[in-house]
Design an enzyme around this catalytic site. Structure first.
Site, mmCIF file in Angstrom:
data_model
loop_
_atom_site.group_PDB
_atom_site.id
_atom_site.type_symbol
_atom_site.label_atom_id
_atom_site.label_comp_id
_atom_site.label_asym_id
_atom_site.label_seq_id
_atom_site.Cartn_x
_atom_site.Cartn_y
_atom_site.Cartn_z
ATOM 1 N N HIS A 1 3.131 7.947 7.423
ATOM 2 C CA HIS A 1 4.226 6.861 7.721
ATOM 3 C C HIS A 1 5.384 7.720 7.810
ATOM 4 O O HIS A 1 6.414 7.310 8.723
ATOM 5 C CB HIS A 1 4.137 6.044 6.520
ATOM 6 N N LYS B 1 0.817 -0.935 -0.027
ATOM 7 C CA LYS B 1 -0.143 0.124 -0.028
ATOM 8 C C LYS B 1 0.939 1.331 0.008
ATOM 9 O O LYS B 1 2.057 1.186 -0.132
ATOM 10 C CB LYS B 1 -0.838 -0.019 1.048
ATOM 11 N N HIS C 1 2.390 6.713 3.041
ATOM 12 C CA HIS C 1 1.865 8.131 2.980
ATOM 13 C C HIS C 1 2.537 8.818 3.833
ATOM 14 O O HIS C 1 3.554 8.335 4.656
ATOM 15 C CB HIS C 1 0.368 8.133 3.062
HETATM 16 N N1 ARG Z 1 0.059 -0.396 9.691
HETATM 17 C C1 ARG Z 1 -0.800 0.539 10.384
HETATM 18 C C2 ARG Z 1 -1.281 1.579 9.484
HETATM 19 O O1 ARG Z 1 -0.588 2.078 8.382
HETATM 20 C C3 ARG Z 1 0.056 1.154 11.582
HETATM 21 C C4 ARG Z 1 0.589 0.581 12.605
HETATM 22 C C5 ARG Z 1 0.526 1.079 13.996
HETATM 23 N N2 ARG Z 1 0.693 0.049 15.109
HETATM 24 C C6 ARG Z 1 0.039 -0.746 15.763
HETATM 25 N N3 ARG Z 1 0.434 -1.352 16.590
HETATM 26 N N4 ARG Z 1 -1.044 -0.722 15.420
HETATM 27 O O2 ARG Z 1 -2.179 2.168 9.766
#
Ligand code: ARG
Length: 576
Positions: free
Chosen positions: A142, A136, A139
């Site tokens: 991140h 994905k 963005h």
């Molecule tokens: N992969 C998730 C996202 O892009 C963020 C993860 C954040 N960490 C967690 N432990 N939920 O939205």
């Protein structure tokens, strides 16, 4: 050293007001430096240590009464009063000698050895940040998570904690069904090897579109997902391949940003234990089944399901939050951390509130040491080609624009590796722009503003550092520790030293609140003071004694500037 002054003041005040010096210490503040305005060095608001009063005339009298009972000594050369405060001026020779010596002794630890920090417990901090989703978009959210998390980890490490940096990848779920089913149709092994992130994203987008229209595709996505869940070796090996290539690629880009991780974890790690979580919830009678067959945890006060969290789909599969519960429990057991910090955008605030609440309900007391650091959205980070889709786009854009600016700037020096220099300055620009405001605020990103060389930017910090570095190339008596303090009494030196006295307060506040903006505005202030000093204190053409003392001073300044920049995640450049 800075806090040695504070302690001396606190002890004297303590005797006069009858409050323990430990309590007074944190209220003795280095006075912020204002331009062209000579001021004392420290102040103490009487209200902060004595019972408060309602009117300011009364505070003023109280401050005067305290000040009258205090005496100057070898450390404090003047005692005065301000509005409700007692002010202290440190003996000038001692100020110069002590601050510069402390910086050269402590190096990167300057500010962190302060007594202000001595009552914060040390321990093990786990910081989870970046956490992109494979296939994905990477963005801007991140990117923010990456630099903020890195900053928090740097701060904790510098403070003396053991730090574990975790990247929790979105590496499980429907997107792999789409990739698995879509790769045979839209994938290309060669493209995958040359540009894995981009290619996986392409396949994902195409497969997604196809699945929306075509029933067969939909079925093969489902089929691949089932194969993955049941650990079919072929499906798993394709998944491992995609994941491995993505991580390799991420690591390269993180390196450009100066970021690293100790652990690449991910949702996939908890695909099995998230089912154990469901059993645990069941055994504690916390899991409720709805009429639709989903599993939920009731989070409402009155037990009426007015707030709840869904932890199981009707087909029995687990969700994002279920895997997060499993991950948190695993980390508690594996690391026994003293604190765990999650860094994500603020749209996930509720998710983390729910997560923490459920952990508490199942008796995981360690959840009290868990913290979510939310941040706001960024608008307008476009490149000339369009939206930022991958982290690489943002970095490339910053570097490209910076290279162009460097080529047109008159003052630019020829550097050995202009690409590398432009990259480091570009990253500094991104970081400073991002860290200027409160983390939860949304903000509008503007390249031209971020890349200005003389505003409050990362470029300005880099420029100041590089100037100091080239000035110090003239210093051939660097090894001589001694210098004549009488040569360092100029107003620009004194105001800079006053600013340096405040560094530990800024570190303290930053450690407590995780807000990089305190450090950013401190460093910008330091940069401006450095430039004023640079203009007024000649090095060339002065006597060797003056030159040596001044260079000693500039070196201390450079050390603190570089320390602070590194904490923010910036690699200071020596030339630009
Ligand atoms: N992969 C998730 C996202 O892009 C963020 C993860 C954040 N960490 C967690 N432990 N939920 O939205």
């Amino acid at each position: 050293m800075a806090c040695h002054f504070r302690r001396a003041i606190a002890e004297q005040v303590s005797r006069v007001v009858g409050v323990p010096s430990e309590k007074i210490l944190h209220h003795i503040h280095a006075i912020p430096v204002h331009r062209k305005h000579a001021s004392p060095d420290f102040q103490l608001y009487v209200n902060s240590v004595l019972a408060g009063s309602v009117d300011s005339a009364c505070d003023k009298k109280k401050a005067q009464a305290v000040a009258e009972k205090l005496n100057c000594n070898s450390i404090v050369s003047e005692i005065g009063t301000g509005r409700g405060s007692v002010t202290f001026k440190i003996n000038r020779d001692l100020l110069v000698k002590t601050v510069l010596r402390k910086i050269s002794q402590d190096g990167p630890r300057y500010g962190f050895n302060s007594e202000l920090l001595s009552d914060i417990p040390k321990g093990l901090t786990l910081v989870e940040y970046s956490s992109p989703n494979i296939a994905k978009k990477f963005h801007v959210g991140h990117l923010r998570s990456t630099i903020i998390g890195n900053f928090i980890a740097n701060m904790k490490e510098a403070f003396g904690n053991k730090v574990i940096r975790v990247n929790y990848l979105g590496d499980w779920g429907l997107q792999f069904g789409l990739l698995g089913a879509g790769f045979s149709k839209f994938g290309c092994e060669e493209k995958l090897n040359t540009n894995p992130l981009q290619h996986l994203f392409e396949v994902y987008v195409k497969a997604n579109a196809a699945a929306e229209q075509d029933e067969d595709m939909k079925l093969s996505v489902k089929d691949f997902m089932e194969k993955l869940e049941s650990e079919n070796p072929q499906a798993l090996s394709l998944w491992t391949h995609f994941r491995g290539l993505s991580i390799q690629e991420y690591a390269k880009i993180y390196k450009r940003l100066g970021v690293h991780f100790d652990d690449y974890s991910g949702e996939s790690f908890y695909r099995k234990t998230s089912h154990d979580v469901l059993n645990l919830l069941r055994s504690k009678d916390i899991l409720k089944t709805t009429d639709e067959g989903t599993g939920v945890v009731d989070l409402s006060e009155g037990g009426d399901l007015s707030t709840y969290s869904t932890v199981m789909r009707s087909d029995g599969s687990t969700l994002y939050i279920t895997r997060d519960i499993a991950a948190a429990i695993d980390r508690m057991e594996k690391y026994n951390f003293d604190e765990m910090v999650y860094v994500t955008d603020k749209s996930q605030e509720k998710h983390f509130q729910h997560l923490f609440k459920i952990l508490k309900m199942i008796g995981k007391e360690k959840v009290d040491c868990c913290l979510h650091v939310p941040f706001g959205r960024v608008q307008g980070m476009h490149t000339r080609r369009g939206d930022v889709i991958f982290l690489e786009d943002a970095l490339d854009e910053a570097r490209k624009r910076m290279l162009k600016n460097m080529a047109t700037a008159e003052s630019s020096k020829t550097t050995e590796d202009p690409d590398d220099t432009a990259e480091k300055i570009g990253v500094a620009a991104l970081i400073v722009q991002d860290f200027k405001g409160p983390l939860v605020s949304d903000y509008h990103f503007n390249w031209d503003q971020a890349l200005q060389s003389c505003g409050d930017t990362g470029v300005f910090l880099q420029y100041t550092h590089a100037r100091l570095h080239s000035l110090l190339a003239l210093w051939n008596t660097r090894d001589e520790e001694e210098f004549n303090v009488a040569c360092l009494q100029d107003p620009s030196v004194i105001s800079t030293l006053q600013h340096l006295l405040r560094y530990d307060e800024v570190i303290f506040k930053t450690l407590k609140e995780f807000q990089p903006r305190y450090l950013v505005s401190y460093l910008l202030g330091l940069g401006h003071l450095a430039n004023v000093a640079h203009h007024s204190l000649y090095v060339k053409g002065s006597t060797p004694e003056v030159t040596h003392a001044r260079l000693h001073f500039f070196n201390s300044l450079r050390i603190v500037l570089a320390n602070g920049m590194k904490l923010l995640g910036i690699t200071p450049v020596d030339k630009m």
